[in-house]
Design a protein around this motif. Structure first.
Motif, PDB file in Angstrom:
ATOM      1  N   ALA A 309       0.813  -1.221   0.000  1.00 48.63           N
ATOM      2  CA  ALA A 309       0.000   0.000   0.000  1.00 48.63           C
ATOM      3  C   ALA A 309       0.847   1.273   0.000  1.00 48.63           C
ATOM      4  N   CYS A 310       2.166   1.130   0.155  1.00 51.78           N
ATOM      5  CA  CYS A 310       3.040   2.309   0.243  1.00 51.78           C
ATOM      6  C   CYS A 310       3.009   3.115  -1.051  1.00 51.78           C
ATOM      7  N   THR A 311       2.841   4.423  -0.932  1.00 53.68           N
ATOM      8  CA  THR A 311       2.770   5.314  -2.093  1.00 53.68           C
ATOM      9  C   THR A 311       4.134   5.876  -2.482  1.00 53.68           C
ATOM     10  N   GLU A 312       5.156   5.605  -1.667  1.00 53.81           N
ATOM     11  CA  GLU A 312       6.511   6.136  -1.880  1.00 53.81           C
ATOM     12  C   GLU A 312       6.521   7.661  -1.891  1.00 53.81           C
ATOM     13  N   CYS A 313       5.573   8.288  -1.173  1.00 53.64           N
ATOM     14  CA  CYS A 313       5.494   9.751  -1.168  1.00 53.64           C
ATOM     15  C   CYS A 313       6.621  10.382  -0.362  1.00 53.64           C
ATOM     16  N   GLY A 314       7.200   9.632   0.567  1.00 52.75           N
ATOM     17  CA  GLY A 314       8.351  10.122   1.321  1.00 52.75           C
ATOM     18  C   GLY A 314       8.026  10.968   2.524  1.00 52.75           C
ATOM     19  N   ARG A 315       6.753  11.105   2.871  1.00 51.14           N
ATOM     20  CA  ARG A 315       6.420  11.903   4.049  1.00 51.14           C
ATOM     21  C   ARG A 315       6.990  11.277   5.316  1.00 51.14           C
ATOM     22  N   CYS A 316       7.048   9.940   5.345  1.00 53.28           N
ATOM     23  CA  CYS A 316       7.609   9.257   6.515  1.00 53.28           C
ATOM     24  C   CYS A 316       9.087   9.584   6.678  1.00 53.28           C
ATOM     25  N   THR A 317       9.832   9.502   5.583  1.00 48.46           N
ATOM     26  CA  THR A 317      11.274   9.768   5.626  1.00 48.46           C
ATOM     27  C   THR A 317      11.548  11.237   5.925  1.00 48.46           C
ATOM     28  N   ALA A 318      10.726  12.129   5.350  1.00 51.87           N
ATOM     29  CA  ALA A 318      10.908  13.562   5.604  1.00 51.87           C
ATOM     30  C   ALA A 318      10.647  13.913   7.064  1.00 51.87           C
ATOM     31  N   SER A 319       9.861  13.091   7.768  1.00 46.86           N
ATOM     32  CA  SER A 319       9.543  13.349   9.183  1.00 46.86           C
ATOM     33  C   SER A 319      10.455  12.600  10.140  1.00 46.86           C
ATOM     34  N   CYS A 320      11.281  11.694   9.621  1.00 43.14           N
ATOM     35  CA  CYS A 320      12.096  10.833  10.480  1.00 43.14           C
ATOM     36  C   CYS A 320      13.287  11.598  11.058  1.00 43.14           C
ATOM     37  N   PRO A 321      13.385  11.731  12.386  1.00 42.75           N
ATOM     38  CA  PRO A 321      14.504  12.481  12.972  1.00 42.75           C
ATOM     39  C   PRO A 321      15.850  11.842  12.691  1.00 42.75           C
ATOM     40  N   ALA A 322      15.894  10.514  12.594  1.00 44.78           N
ATOM     41  CA  ALA A 322      17.160   9.851  12.279  1.00 44.78           C
ATOM     42  C   ALA A 322      17.618  10.228  10.876  1.00 44.78           C
ATOM     43  N   ASN A 323      16.697  10.206   9.912  1.00 47.05           N
ATOM     44  CA  ASN A 323      17.052  10.560   8.535  1.00 47.05           C
ATOM     45  C   ASN A 323      17.426  12.030   8.423  1.00 47.05           C
ATOM     46  N   CYS A 375      16.846   3.765  14.189  1.00 42.36           N
ATOM     47  CA  CYS A 375      15.461   4.108  14.530  1.00 42.36           C
ATOM     48  C   CYS A 375      15.317   4.413  16.008  1.00 42.36           C
ATOM     49  N   THR A 376      14.628   5.527  16.311  1.00 40.85           N
ATOM     50  CA  THR A 376      14.401   5.925  17.710  1.00 40.85           C
ATOM     51  C   THR A 376      13.037   5.476  18.222  1.00 40.85           C
ATOM     52  N   SER A 377      12.263   4.780  17.378  1.00 41.34           N
ATOM     53  CA  SER A 377      10.913   4.304  17.735  1.00 41.34           C
ATOM     54  C   SER A 377       9.985   5.447  18.122  1.00 41.34           C
ATOM     55  N   CYS A 378      10.161   6.592  17.477  1.00 33.39           N
ATOM     56  CA  CYS A 378       9.390   7.780  17.860  1.00 33.39           C
ATOM     57  C   CYS A 378       7.982   7.809  17.279  1.00 33.39           C
ATOM     58  N   ASN A 379       7.728   6.985  16.251  1.00 34.06           N
ATOM     59  CA  ASN A 379       6.407   6.886  15.624  1.00 34.06           C
ATOM     60  C   ASN A 379       6.101   8.031  14.655  1.00 34.06           C
ATOM     61  N   ALA A 380       7.083   8.872  14.362  1.00 34.06           N
ATOM     62  CA  ALA A 380       6.846  10.003  13.456  1.00 34.06           C
ATOM     63  C   ALA A 380       6.463   9.526  12.063  1.00 34.06           C
ATOM     64  N   CYS A 381       7.059   8.420  11.608  1.00 33.15           N
ATOM     65  CA  CYS A 381       6.768   7.908  10.267  1.00 33.15           C
ATOM     66  C   CYS A 381       5.316   7.456  10.152  1.00 33.15           C
ATOM     67  N   VAL A 382       4.800   6.829  11.191  1.00 32.32           N
ATOM     68  CA  VAL A 382       3.410   6.354  11.180  1.00 32.32           C
ATOM     69  C   VAL A 382       2.462   7.537  11.190  1.00 32.32           C
ATOM     70  N   GLU A 383       2.782   8.527  11.990  1.00 31.67           N
ATOM     71  CA  GLU A 383       1.929   9.712  12.086  1.00 31.67           C
ATOM     72  C   GLU A 383       1.891  10.462  10.756  1.00 31.67           C
ATOM     73  N   ALA A 384       3.013  10.473  10.032  1.00 33.74           N
ATOM     74  CA  ALA A 384       3.096  11.247   8.790  1.00 33.74           C
ATOM     75  C   ALA A 384       2.420  10.556   7.618  1.00 33.74           C
ATOM     76  N   CYS A 385       2.274   9.229   7.658  1.00 22.95           N
ATOM     77  CA  CYS A 385       1.760   8.488   6.510  1.00 22.95           C
ATOM     78  C   CYS A 385       0.291   8.815   6.248  1.00 22.95           C
ATOM     79  N   PRO A 386      -0.063   9.147   5.009  1.00 26.04           N
ATOM     80  CA  PRO A 386      -1.466   9.491   4.693  1.00 26.04           C
ATOM     81  C   PRO A 386      -2.456   8.359   4.956  1.00 26.04           C
ATOM     82  N   VAL A 387      -2.012   7.094   4.866  1.00 30.13           N
ATOM     83  CA  VAL A 387      -2.925   5.966   5.090  1.00 30.13           C
ATOM     84  C   VAL A 387      -2.474   5.097   6.264  1.00 30.13           C
ATOM     85  N   SER A 388      -1.707   5.679   7.190  1.00 30.36           N
ATOM     86  CA  SER A 388      -1.301   5.017   8.439  1.00 30.36           C
ATOM     87  C   SER A 388      -0.526   3.719   8.231  1.00 30.36           C
TER      88      SER A 388
END
Length: 440
Positions: A309-323, A375-388
């Motif tokens: 289901a991943c759209t490869e939009c990159g919102r998760c990576t753009a929100s990831c503090p590690a990245n 990974c810091t397990s911060c959950n930012a990637c999940v929060e940023a994803c348009p479809v969770s």
């Protein structure tokens, strides 16, 4: 006779395209079901609310207004314009033209006007998306795993295809309008089309036979293009058009970041604290528990659905503090790697009728230790994803395997774990000394 040949040809093309699509979708379903069983309970009403807000309403997209509005135009166009596909398909099967026109009366031109407005907004939006990717080269869309190769080609190919399909729809309607003015046979008087009436003068100098050729050519290329697009979807990131809906339905309803403990570990702790609860006999054929995940088959089916289901939009990576701080981790790459490995496993099964060990695994061969440890397990990637979509679940399962199956863990982590086990705290001090430390 020509109409009958066209009908037969259309039915053959439609049947072949439908069969190929069904076969690939069943293959993807089989691949997803390779994952471990995971039961989803909770409030069914809330799950449907997620489908309406996240999948249909695209609620999370609107955190960034410009791409959200453009994406909404493309999305709405895809959903609503495809309602016209019902008429096109029936026309092809029955050998008719504008089948619904006599039944809908004055409503029919209004609907066609809506479809044309949407077609124009889709066309313009796709042009802007192409500019964002290839001229402006927005970082989120052009760096890392999208810097080149297939992912970049895939995105551009879909955008160009959408532009071509919408252009063909408007050209087809423009020629149709001109044929109506000539009172051509089978071309019902629907009145001027809202958008394509302004394109119609480009074709007004053509003869009736030439207009028929252009209109029919646009019709055939349009429908074949849509059927080709349909069969391309399962091989593309744009499969999210279909899978975003079940993925939103099965999104976690638990508090953000809540982790599931491993039952086998919980039992070991329980038996150590209350030995009387430990089983007196262990079956001789009892399998050793496996901790975490090493390959895609060890993940849950929901994590595998996430990958497709991943759209490869990159919102998760753009929100990831590690990245953001320059580390190797990219949640988008985690999902893309999981999907790539799952596809490889599926091809292995197709070739051998069952999975034959290929000496590869998701862990190490696709996703590195360095990525997982970042990974810091911060959950930012999940929060940023348009479809969770939840990259964190995959990261945690792979990291558990590293830790508990391979003992592949930094010394600092191991020391912390030992301290928690012995001292009930991450620090190397006796619990009896904790008050003295706190007041020092």
């Amino acid at each position: 006779m020509l109409h009958i040949i066209q009908q037969v040809l259309f039915i053959l093309v439609l049947g072949f395209a439908s069969f190929v699509f069904y076969k690939k979708i069943m293959s993807i379903r089989r691949n997803i079901n390779l994952g471990k069983e995971e039961v989803f309970g909770g409030d069914t009403g809330l799950r449907w609310k997620n489908v309406l807000l996240l999948a249909f309403g695209q609620k999370k997209m609107f955190k960034r207004m410009t791409p959200a509005i453009l994406h909404f135009f493309v999305y709405a166009g895809f959903i609503i314009i495809n309602a016209e596909m019902l008429e096109i398909v029936l026309d092809g099967i029955l050998g008719t033209h504008r089948l619904f026109s006599p039944f809908l009366g004055v409503v029919y031109p209004v609907l066609l006007g809506m479809f044309e407005i949407l077609a124009l907004t889709v066309l313009v939006s796709c042009v802007i998306f192409l500019i964002r990717r290839n001229v402006l080269k927005l970082k989120r869309l052009t760096t890392g795993e999208l810097s080149g190769g297939w992912p970049k080609t895939d995105a551009n190919l879909i955008l160009v295809t959408e532009i071509v399909l919408m252009s063909l729809l408007l050209i087809m309607n423009a020629c149709d309008y001109n044929l109506q003015q000539l009172h051509a046979e089978h071309y019902a008087q629907t009145g001027p089309f809202l958008i394509s009436q302004y394109i119609a003068p480009l074709f007004s100098g053509l003869s009736e036979s030439s207009l028929l050729a252009v209109e029919r050519g646009a019709w055939w290329i349009h429908i074949i293009g849509i059927l080709a697009f349909l069969n391309y979807l399962p091989y593309s990131k744009h499969l999210h058009i279909v899978l975003a809906f079940p993925n939103a339905y099965y999104a976690s309803l638990e508090p953000a970041g809540e982790m599931h403990n491993m039952k086998d570990i919980q039992n070991e702790v329980l038996y150590a604290m209350e030995p009387d609860k430990a089983p007196t006999e262990v079956p001789a054929d009892a399998a050793m528990p496996k901790f975490g995940a090493k390959d895609v088959m060890d993940l849950s089916w929901k994590s595998l659905l996430d990958a497709y289901a991943c759209t490869e939009c990159g919102r998760c990576t753009a929100s990831c503090p590690a990245n953001i701080t320059g580390k190797k981790l990219s949640p988008r790459k985690i999902m893309m790697d999981t999907r790539d490995r799952l596809e490889e496993v599926g091809k292995n099964i197709d070739a051998n009728k069952e999975f034959v060990d290929d000496n590869k695994s998701l862990l190490h061969d696709y996703i590195s230790t360095e990525e997982l440890r970042a990974c810091t397990s911060c959950n930012a990637c999940v929060e940023a994803c348009p479809v969770s979509i939840n990259p964190l679940n995959i990261i945690l399962e792979l990291r558990r395997n590293l830790y508990m199956e391979e003992s592949n863990v930094p010394q600092e982590w191991m020391q912390m774990s030992n301290n928690i086990e012995n001292n009930m705290a991450p620090w190397k001090m006796s619990p009896s000394d904790r008050d003295a430390w706190a007041h020092s």
